[in-house]
Design a protein around this motif. Sequence first.
Motif, PDB file in Angstrom:
ATOM      1  N   MET A  29      -7.841  36.248 -12.387  1.00  0.00           N
ATOM      2  CA  MET A  29      -8.811  36.649 -13.331  1.00  0.00           C
ATOM      3  C   MET A  29     -10.171  36.696 -12.520  1.00  0.00           C
ATOM      4  O   MET A  29     -11.034  37.589 -13.004  1.00  0.00           O
ATOM      5  CB  MET A  29      -8.682  35.921 -14.541  1.00  0.00           C
ATOM      6  CG  MET A  29      -9.850  36.035 -15.546  1.00  0.00           C
ATOM      7  SD  MET A  29      -8.904  36.381 -17.086  1.00  0.00           S
ATOM      8  CE  MET A  29     -10.337  35.966 -18.181  1.00  0.00           C
ATOM      9  N   SER A  30     -10.385  35.656 -11.890  1.00  0.00           N
ATOM     10  CA  SER A  30     -11.860  35.676 -11.338  1.00  0.00           C
ATOM     11  C   SER A  30     -12.032  36.780 -10.546  1.00  0.00           C
ATOM     12  O   SER A  30     -13.239  37.071 -10.247  1.00  0.00           O
ATOM     13  CB  SER A  30     -12.120  34.358 -10.818  1.00  0.00           C
ATOM     14  OG  SER A  30     -11.341  34.153  -9.569  1.00  0.00           O
ATOM     15  N   VAL A  31     -11.162  37.457  -9.741  1.00  0.00           N
ATOM     16  CA  VAL A  31     -11.328  38.473  -8.895  1.00  0.00           C
ATOM     17  C   VAL A  31     -11.690  39.535  -9.584  1.00  0.00           C
ATOM     18  O   VAL A  31     -12.403  40.252  -9.267  1.00  0.00           O
ATOM     19  CB  VAL A  31     -10.049  38.570  -8.128  1.00  0.00           C
ATOM     20  CG1 VAL A  31     -10.026  40.030  -7.280  1.00  0.00           C
ATOM     21  CG2 VAL A  31      -9.816  37.574  -6.979  1.00  0.00           C
ATOM     22  N   LEU A  32     -11.049  39.887 -10.778  1.00  0.00           N
ATOM     23  CA  LEU A  32     -11.274  41.046 -11.624  1.00  0.00           C
ATOM     24  C   LEU A  32     -12.936  40.925 -12.182  1.00  0.00           C
ATOM     25  O   LEU A  32     -13.464  41.870 -12.272  1.00  0.00           O
ATOM     26  CB  LEU A  32     -10.243  41.069 -12.936  1.00  0.00           C
ATOM     27  CG  LEU A  32     -10.359  42.295 -13.652  1.00  0.00           C
ATOM     28  CD1 LEU A  32     -10.252  43.552 -13.057  1.00  0.00           C
ATOM     29  CD2 LEU A  32      -9.544  42.234 -14.805  1.00  0.00           C
ATOM     30  N   PHE A  33     -13.180  39.648 -12.193  1.00  0.00           N
ATOM     31  CA  PHE A  33     -14.579  39.325 -12.898  1.00  0.00           C
ATOM     32  C   PHE A  33     -15.431  39.704 -11.706  1.00  0.00           C
ATOM     33  O   PHE A  33     -16.371  40.426 -12.242  1.00  0.00           O
ATOM     34  CB  PHE A  33     -14.691  38.035 -13.323  1.00  0.00           C
ATOM     35  CG  PHE A  33     -16.074  37.638 -13.745  1.00  0.00           C
ATOM     36  CD1 PHE A  33     -16.465  37.979 -14.918  1.00  0.00           C
ATOM     37  CD2 PHE A  33     -16.783  36.905 -12.770  1.00  0.00           C
ATOM     38  CE1 PHE A  33     -17.765  37.494 -15.355  1.00  0.00           C
ATOM     39  CE2 PHE A  33     -18.322  36.522 -13.317  1.00  0.00           C
ATOM     40  CZ  PHE A  33     -18.686  36.844 -14.768  1.00  0.00           C
ATOM     41  N   TYR A  34     -15.369  39.298 -10.558  1.00  0.00           N
ATOM     42  CA  TYR A  34     -16.387  39.691  -9.482  1.00  0.00           C
ATOM     43  C   TYR A  34     -16.432  41.099  -9.226  1.00  0.00           C
ATOM     44  O   TYR A  34     -17.390  41.560  -8.965  1.00  0.00           O
ATOM     45  CB  TYR A  34     -16.084  38.805  -8.380  1.00  0.00           C
ATOM     46  CG  TYR A  34     -16.384  37.333  -8.566  1.00  0.00           C
ATOM     47  CD1 TYR A  34     -17.560  37.087  -8.738  1.00  0.00           C
ATOM     48  CD2 TYR A  34     -15.471  36.004  -8.505  1.00  0.00           C
ATOM     49  CE1 TYR A  34     -18.019  35.779  -9.210  1.00  0.00           C
ATOM     50  CE2 TYR A  34     -15.846  34.850  -8.762  1.00  0.00           C
ATOM     51  CZ  TYR A  34     -17.225  34.586  -9.124  1.00  0.00           C
ATOM     52  OH  TYR A  34     -17.530  33.267  -9.290  1.00  0.00           O
ATOM     53  N   ILE A  35     -15.192  41.706  -9.309  1.00  0.00           N
ATOM     54  CA  ILE A  35     -15.086  43.232  -9.101  1.00  0.00           C
ATOM     55  C   ILE A  35     -16.049  43.692 -10.217  1.00  0.00           C
ATOM     56  O   ILE A  35     -16.935  44.840 -10.232  1.00  0.00           O
ATOM     57  CB  ILE A  35     -13.813  43.761  -8.953  1.00  0.00           C
ATOM     58  CG1 ILE A  35     -13.001  43.268  -8.027  1.00  0.00           C
ATOM     59  CG2 ILE A  35     -13.666  45.118  -9.305  1.00  0.00           C
ATOM     60  CD1 ILE A  35     -11.533  43.475  -7.779  1.00  0.00           C
ATOM     61  N   PHE A  36     -15.815  43.656 -11.433  1.00  0.00           N
ATOM     62  CA  PHE A  36     -16.579  43.955 -12.693  1.00  0.00           C
ATOM     63  C   PHE A  36     -18.161  43.643 -12.515  1.00  0.00           C
ATOM     64  O   PHE A  36     -18.820  44.442 -12.465  1.00  0.00           O
ATOM     65  CB  PHE A  36     -16.093  43.403 -13.929  1.00  0.00           C
ATOM     66  CG  PHE A  36     -16.405  44.167 -15.227  1.00  0.00           C
ATOM     67  CD1 PHE A  36     -17.091  43.864 -16.053  1.00  0.00           C
ATOM     68  CD2 PHE A  36     -15.737  45.301 -15.217  1.00  0.00           C
ATOM     69  CE1 PHE A  36     -17.414  44.384 -17.087  1.00  0.00           C
ATOM     70  CE2 PHE A  36     -15.971  46.164 -16.293  1.00  0.00           C
ATOM     71  CZ  PHE A  36     -16.616  45.710 -17.407  1.00  0.00           C
ATOM     72  N   SER A  55     -18.967  33.415 -20.495  1.00  0.00           N
ATOM     73  CA  SER A  55     -19.107  32.258 -21.322  1.00  0.00           C
ATOM     74  C   SER A  55     -17.524  31.804 -21.516  1.00  0.00           C
ATOM     75  O   SER A  55     -17.461  30.547 -21.553  1.00  0.00           O
ATOM     76  CB  SER A  55     -19.838  32.600 -22.726  1.00  0.00           C
ATOM     77  OG  SER A  55     -19.120  33.366 -23.464  1.00  0.00           O
ATOM     78  N   SER A  56     -16.746  32.374 -21.692  1.00  0.00           N
ATOM     79  CA  SER A  56     -15.300  32.029 -21.948  1.00  0.00           C
ATOM     80  C   SER A  56     -14.909  31.360 -20.390  1.00  0.00           C
ATOM     81  O   SER A  56     -13.939  30.504 -20.669  1.00  0.00           O
ATOM     82  CB  SER A  56     -14.656  33.291 -22.183  1.00  0.00           C
ATOM     83  OG  SER A  56     -14.386  34.127 -21.188  1.00  0.00           O
ATOM     84  N   ILE A  57     -15.254  32.031 -19.473  1.00  0.00           N
ATOM     85  CA  ILE A  57     -14.791  31.297 -18.187  1.00  0.00           C
ATOM     86  C   ILE A  57     -15.629  29.754 -17.939  1.00  0.00           C
ATOM     87  O   ILE A  57     -14.885  28.985 -17.708  1.00  0.00           O
ATOM     88  CB  ILE A  57     -15.145  32.088 -17.022  1.00  0.00           C
ATOM     89  CG1 ILE A  57     -14.488  33.507 -16.906  1.00  0.00           C
ATOM     90  CG2 ILE A  57     -15.359  31.365 -15.654  1.00  0.00           C
ATOM     91  CD1 ILE A  57     -14.742  34.377 -15.869  1.00  0.00           C
TER      92      ILE A  57
END
Length: 96
Positions: free
Chosen positions: A1-8, A77-79
């Motif tokens: 999930m963190s990879v998707l966050f950083y791509i976004f 914030s959810s992370i």
Amino acid sequence: MSVLFYIFLFLFVGLCTLLCFVILIQESKSLGLGASFGGDASDSLFGTSTAAVLKKFTAYLAGFFLLVCLVLSIWSSSIGRSAAKAPMGVTIEEGP
């Protein structure tokens, strides 16, 4: 999930750069950035309705920017909350 966050997040930075560029190329009362490149007020890339096209594009881009900013804010914030709930490798034992 963190990879998707950083791509976004990377795409968000690109959106910020594009929005800044579109704002800077618009005509103002003093001809804006177009005069810096030697362009005349009558010269335009999109034809005679350049101002209208750029204004609409900037408005849509700004709306998309605000939406993405809100989503990233909620997501980060959810992370942070999930990371604060369960620290890695730490177990809490309660006494009898």
